[in-house]
Enzyme design. Structure first.
Site, short mmCIF file in Angstrom:
data_model
loop_
_atom_site.label_atom_id
_atom_site.label_comp_id
_atom_site.label_asym_id
_atom_site.label_seq_id
_atom_site.Cartn_x
_atom_site.Cartn_y
_atom_site.Cartn_z
N ARG A 1 0.78 -1.23 0.00
CA ARG A 1 0.00 0.00 0.00
C ARG A 1 0.82 1.28 0.00
NH1 ARG A 1 -4.95 -0.14 4.33
NH2 ARG A 1 -5.97 -1.94 3.43
N GLU B 1 -9.81 7.86 18.21
CA GLU B 1 -8.84 8.35 17.22
C GLU B 1 -8.08 9.57 17.73
OE1 GLU B 1 -10.45 8.76 13.27
OE2 GLU B 1 -8.62 9.65 12.46
#
Lengths: 283, 656, 281
Positions: B302, B429
């Protein structure tokens, strides 16, 4: 049911529009505006240049940055509700050309392929307007409380795994679990009418989404424990019997949730519930 | 209610809801603030799944410890190790709990929870509910929250925007005793008292303009805490997903499986070739990945795919029609085969782009996806204290530590997930601790719920046993002053409308656009020292223009422009912290890639960057502090290529 | 409080379900019987048991119809049956109107088949109530001033009377007669649609059809039931509207053995008061 099927009666038209979309065109957005509860409504038109892949959200963004009407009058940016822009949060629901849908997945190419074509935007009609296109859908969530749309777990401490479930059962529940509380089914429902008086919410029609959620939890091994209470709520005024079987809900549901099957299923549960109560002499 | 004390939770995503449920369950009153109805929080966008060790994998040699180890390698050892160990140890129990809540996890034919492979592991350890796992988990917690709310245990404050943490005392004694928030409908600004405040406000994707994040992910709330004195850790660590669908309003994910099934990435070989893709013959196409990486071709890992696509467009200007887009082409394949294998994701492309990818090459570009960095937090280490860090753990090795709670972190310790400001916590997060320099797929949902469940207990203990003056007894002047500060800011912005003073002239939407463009090109995939210097200069300019911003709407009711414009200022400040930390980290690690420093430099930078807002200069001071390690020995992150490809080949669905 | 709420809830449920049920039993059942009976005017020629000297197809049809009418009119406890029926219709109508008022149609924006049927169900309900009232008032309660063609009502002269009523005069179609015939056409068609669509809808309400295929299949069956009833109804209307008036009178007389004078109040009274027995028993 696929989304294409859900919009069957104009899907072909939209696809055809997409193919003949003119590049570099401008489109007129006719937007129904309202400065706040109790304030008068007015229509304002904006000419918006359409870039590749533009949707209603990107057009509203453009208007927010350039809030000038076609007449050249400076106005305020349009207010609307949005969050994920991927059609999974349900926030940006509104009436586009008179029909309810999410604005994030509404491509301009499909609705206004030619120079000067018009798209109209209105707030949902079944909920009180906060401002412009933003409505207050609290009643929708309140109806989830009404049918006790949750699994009554004992607590969040570790108590081992949940009940086993067959693949088929999971697939059936998954289809119901995708409801994002957008309110399309309520907006399109002729039986669900606007009700601003909060005290009447619990006796007004509960709507397909809540009926389907009740089924979702009735079908869960633990969720079943509240089935009696859910059926009590759904047997009363504004419950399952208020459904008129117009079945618009399932047509406009962006997630293709089998809402009418849920209605049938809850209808059966209500019948059984009533018979049981009658013969048990409960209450 | 057991006591009069209250906890405020800001944010109604997975972390915020898990925390609210846990705190309410302990009998403490919760006020839950969210800018949107909590069911519409950004957590709904997560698709892939949630990682946890499970019985099948365990019998194949997997363990919670292995999951822990993978997470550290994935994060390039920038993670705080103890919280990660605790998180992975809790993971199976968290899955059990979600299962009990009724999450429709996919099932095996025998009725057990089904599992899928995901990047970063050779074991099936990812639990999933269709392609909308995040949505399903969020809904399960939303339902439990609704249940508590109906019992009066959680007080829902939806459509309220967090403006400022109210901090009493100075320096070491500084303690958070409430928040200032604004009703987004009535525009009323009000203070709320709380004995602890949990920030669960997610990431800051909007700083980069178009990202895969929701429109509410401005990072505004984190930025306000930062400006109020909370530290911000590893700001520069931003995950970019290689294949996203650039949209006019945002970028939407295109799963890696499209490449796994044979998708080819190309651009026209001739710069400025405006022909339609079908009209460009094969010989006039530049198959970027196949030509640059003949061995792996389109299946390079990726991060490499991301960098090469970025390089071709941004540095060489060879993107389609000069835009930052490349083709991801499946048109050479049988449409029926594509429908069968990739139907779901191809439909998403068609829905949002309006083109059928079976017959038109998809146009894609990398997009900002996740903020590993966030508010800096601390914790108390748990029982597991090895004499020396373990090195090179492999599946099947004897597991050095049990999976019972309390090994990694001391469960219930007051300071777990607490920021440097006493009583101000960061969950999910916005907590920088778990993911280091890159997050493993399907670990985000886990860290959010873990924070809420595990560290929610810490908050309760802190409030009950902390021995602080109850917030209810703090002098009103503290709250009034905070409200006044925010009211002044608000009124100042309102005054800037065209019918106001008239010396304001800059459009906030233009400033936000330029901020996104600059941050995206300078501080995402490929970073350079000069590029970041230039970016910081641009941010200064934007800051200056922002001080002369003109608001387009002077309404005193539901003024969205005001809310947006206010967050633009906060985004510039977070952007500056991101760019500055990126400039000072002169190495490459995980998602942070500097062409001028392409190697990992452990001697100098096995450290967390900590940004501190300098209120007098209005700028970020960045320093580097030791990573809280001690459990696992640093080793090279060498699995990259082989592993990522294995993952892509076997289960090409993991694009979350 | 909760007990109170429960009883309201139960009452609500009961009323809703009784409304649904009453549309099928007794109203729907009666509708079927009624249409079968009336349509004998078109197919009663098949019936050889009413045959008499010199009877042709049409005569046997008239005789069959008259026979059925007499049978009904001579049923024991007829009044009780009628009262039950009227109450059921009244109950179904009043509740129906109340329920229909609670919704707000939107076929303009959402032109789906289901939505159109939903709207039609309500329209046909309203219209049906009006039609039934006219129908019962004129042909049962004897509000003859509402019937064109100076008709009077006696069950022993049902064929000829109704034929005259649909034409506006014994002999030929008048404008008013045409209005009545068209009114009847729409009236019965409405009621049949209302019944068939109601059957389809009731299966969902009671939870008999759940899956979409099941709802679809049952939909086809209801459409079949509706179409059959429509055919019967239209046959009846056409049959009566085109009926040979004089022949009808003759057959009626032959069956009842007595001249029944139209336009004669006395004759009507005589018939209804003495309550003649069925002649061909």
């Amino acid at each position: 049911m696929s989304e294409a099927e859900a919009y069957s009666y104009d899907a072909d038209m939209r696809k055809a529009n997409r193919k003949q979309a003119v590049e570099g065109r401008s489109v007129i957005f006719k937007i129904k505006r309202c400065d706040g509860p109790g304030k008068p409504t007015r229509w304002e038109s904006f000419k918006v240049p359409i870039e590749t892949g533009a949707n209603v959200i990107s057009s509203l963004n453009w208007i927010a940055a350039n809030p000038v009407t076609v007449e050249g009058t400076k106005t305020t940016p349009v207010v609307w509700d949005s969050s994920c822009l991927e059609e999974v949060c349900g926030a940006c629901t509104m009436l586009i050309n008179g029909r309810v849908r999410q604005s994030c997945s509404c491509l301009i190419d499909e609705y206004a392929p030619k120079e000067g074509d018009t798209i109209s935007l209105e707030p949902m009609g079944k909920f009180p307007v906060i401002r412009d296109l933003w409505v207050d859908r609290q009643r929708l969530f309140s109806n989830l409380t009404r049918v006790k749309a949750w699994v009554p777990i004992d607590g969040t401490y570790n108590m081992g795994a949940g009940p086993k479930e067959s693949h088929e059962q999971q697939q059936m529940r998954y289809a119901l679990s995708e409801c994002m509380s957008c309110g399309c089914c309520l907006e399109a429902c002729p039986q669900f009418t606007k009700e601003e008086d909060e005290s009447k919410w619990d006796s007004s029609f509960v709507g397909a989404h809540a009926i389907s959620q009740a089924r979702y939890f009735n079908e869960h091994e633990t969720g079943k424990q509240l089935k009696g209470e859910r059926m009590d709520a759904l047997s009363g005024a504004g419950g399952i019997n208020d459904c008129g079987n117009a079945q618009n809900c399932v047509k406009v549901c962006p997630k293709g949730i089998p809402l009418t099957e849920s209605i049938g299923s809850i209808g059966r549960s209500a019948t059984m519930h009533a018979i049981k109560q009658f013969f048990q002499g409960k209450k | 209610m057991a006591d009069q004390k209250r906890v405020i939770v800001v944010g109604g995503g997975l972390a915020g809801l898990a925390a609210s449920i846990r705190v309410a369950e302990a009998g403490m009153a919760v006020d839950l603030f969210s800018m949107v109805p909590v069911k519409r929080s950004h957590s709904v966008c997560a698709q892939g799944g949630i990682n946890a060790c499970n019985d099948v994998a365990r019998q194949q040699g997997y363990s919670e410890y292995q999951h822990f180890d993978e997470t550290l390698i994935g994060g390039d050892f920038l993670n705080d190790q103890h919280p990660v160990l605790e998180m992975t140890n809790w993971a199976p129990k968290i899955i059990d709990l979600l299962d009990r809540m009724g999450v429709p996890f996919n099932r095996s034919s025998e009725g057990f929870r089904d599992l899928r492979l995901f990047g970063g592991s050779l074991f099936k350890r990812t639990h999933f509910a269709g392609a909308t796992t995040g949505q399903q988990l969020l809904y399960a917690l939303d339902e439990q929250t609704r249940r508590f709310a109906s019992e009066g245990k959680i007080n829902m404050k939806e459509f309220w925007e967090f403006l400022w943490p109210i901090i009493e005392g100075e320096g070491e004694d500084a303690r958070c005793v409430g928040i200032v928030a604004q009703d987004m409908r009535t525009m009323q600004i009000q203070s709320f008292r709380a004995d602890a405040v949990i920030m669960a406000t997610g990431g800051c994707g909007l700083v980069f303009g178009k990202s895969t994040n929701s429109v509410i992910c401005t990072g505004g709330a984190a930025s306000r805490c930062y400006q109020a004195g909370a530290w911000y850790g590893n700001a520069e660590m931003i995950q970019v997903h290689p294949t996203a669908i650039p949209g006019a309003d945002k970028c939407r994910l295109m799963s890696e499986s499209a490449r796994g099934e044979g998708g080819r990435v190309w651009v026209p070989a001739k710069k400025g070739d405006t022909r339609k893709p079908a009209d460009i013959p094969d010989t006039e196409r530049y198959y970027i990945l196949e030509e640059r990486y003949p061995k792996y071709g389109n299946l390079v890992p990726r991060d490499i795919a991301t960098r090469e696509i970025f390089d071709v467009c941004v540095n060489e200007g060879m993107g389609i029609n000069g835009t930052n887009q490349v083709y991801l082409d499946l048109t050479h394949m049988d449409p029926e085969y594509l429908t069968e294998k990739l139907g779901g994701i191809l439909d998403i492309y068609e829905k949002f782009v309006g083109e059928d990818p079976r017959f038109n090459p998809m146009r894609i570009f990398p997009a900002v996806h996740y903020s590993m960095g966030g508010l800096w937090t601390t914790y108390t280490a748990g029982d597991y204290q090895p004499d020396a860090p373990i090195s090179g753990f492999k599946p099947g090795d004897s597991i050095p530590v049990g999976s019972e709670p309390g090994q990694g972190m001391k469960v219930g310790a007051h300071n777990n997930a607490m920021t440097n400001i006493t009583g101000l916590y960061a969950f999910g997060e916005v907590n920088f601790a778990y993911h280091g320099a890159t997050r493993l797929g399907a670990n985000a949902l886990l860290s959010c719920i873990f924070d809420g469940l595990c560290n929610g207990v810490s908050v309760v203990n802190y409030v009950r046993e902390g021995g602080h003056t109850p917030a209810a007894e703090i002098d009103q002047s503290v709250f009034d002053a905070a409200v006044k500060q925010e009211q002044d800011k608000h009124d100042n912005l309102l005054k800037s409308t065209s019918n106001g003073t008239g010396d304001r002239k800059f459009n906030p939407y233009q400033i936000a656009f330029e901020l996104g463009e600059e941050m995206n090109s300078a501080s995402t995939v490929v970073k350079t020292g000069p590029g970041l210097e230039k970016c910081l200069g641009k941010l200064e300019e934007l800051k200056d223009r922002y001080s002369k911003v003109e608001l387009g709407d002077g309404a005193m009711w539901t003024n969205q422009s005001l809310s947006f414009t206010r967050s633009v200022g906060d985004m510039i400040i977070i952007g500056e912290a991101i760019a500055k930390a990126g400039l000072l980290r002169e190495e490459s690690r995980g998602s942070h890639y500097r062409t001028d420093f392409p190697e990992r430099d452990d001697d100098k930078f096995w450290k967390a960057s900590v940004a501190k807002f300098n209120a007098s200069s209005g700028k970020s001071d960045v320093e580097f502090v030791e990573v809280k390690a001690g459990l696992v020995k640093l080793r090279p992150r060498d699995y990259g290529k082989t592993e990522s490809n294995a993952g892509a080949k076997k289960e090409p669905v993991g694009a979350s | 409080m909760s007990e109170n709420a429960d009883s309201t809830q139960n009452r609500h449920f009961l009323l809703r379900r009784l409304h649904s049920l009453s549309g099928i039993v007794p109203i729907g059942v009666f509708l079927i019987v009624h249409l079968v009976t009336n349509s004998t005017i078109a197919w009663g020629g098949l019936n050889s048991r009413v045959d008499q000297e010199g009877f042709g197809w049409i005569d046997r049809s008239i005789a069959t119809f008259q026979h059925e009418v007499s049978f009904i009119n001579n049923m024991p406890l007829l009044l009780l049956i009628e009262i039950t029926l009227w109450s059921a219709i009244g109950f179904h109508s009043i509740l129906g109107v109340y329920y229909a008022m609670s919704g707000k149609g939107n076929t303009g924006a959402y032109k789906y088949g289901g939505n159109l049927r939903y709207a039609l169900q309500r329209t046909t309900g309203y219209f049906g109530i009006f039609f039934i009232f006219y129908h019962v008032a004129t042909l049962r309660w004897g509000w003859t001033w509402l019937i064109p063609g100076d008709a009077v009502w006696s069950h022993e002269a049902a064929s000829s009377t109704f034929a005259a009523a649909l034409r506006g005069s014994p002999e030929e179609f008048t404008a008013v007669g045409m209005v009545v015939a068209v009114f009847y056409f729409f009236g019965v068609s409405s009621l049949i649609f209302h019944f068939a669509n109601g059957l389809w809808s009731a299966a969902i309400t009671w939870g008999i059809t759940i899956s979409r295929p099941a709802q679809k299949r049952w939909g086809f069956m209801c459409a079949g039931i509706g179409a059959s009833l429509m055919i019967l109804a239209w046959m009846s209307i056409i049959g009566f509207a085109t009926l040979d008036y004089d022949r009808a009178v003759e057959v009626e007389n032959a069956m009842h053995g007595e001249q029944i004078h139209l336009n004669s109040e006395d004759a009507l009274d005589a018939v209804t008061l003495t309550g003649h027995d069925d002649t061909d028993g």
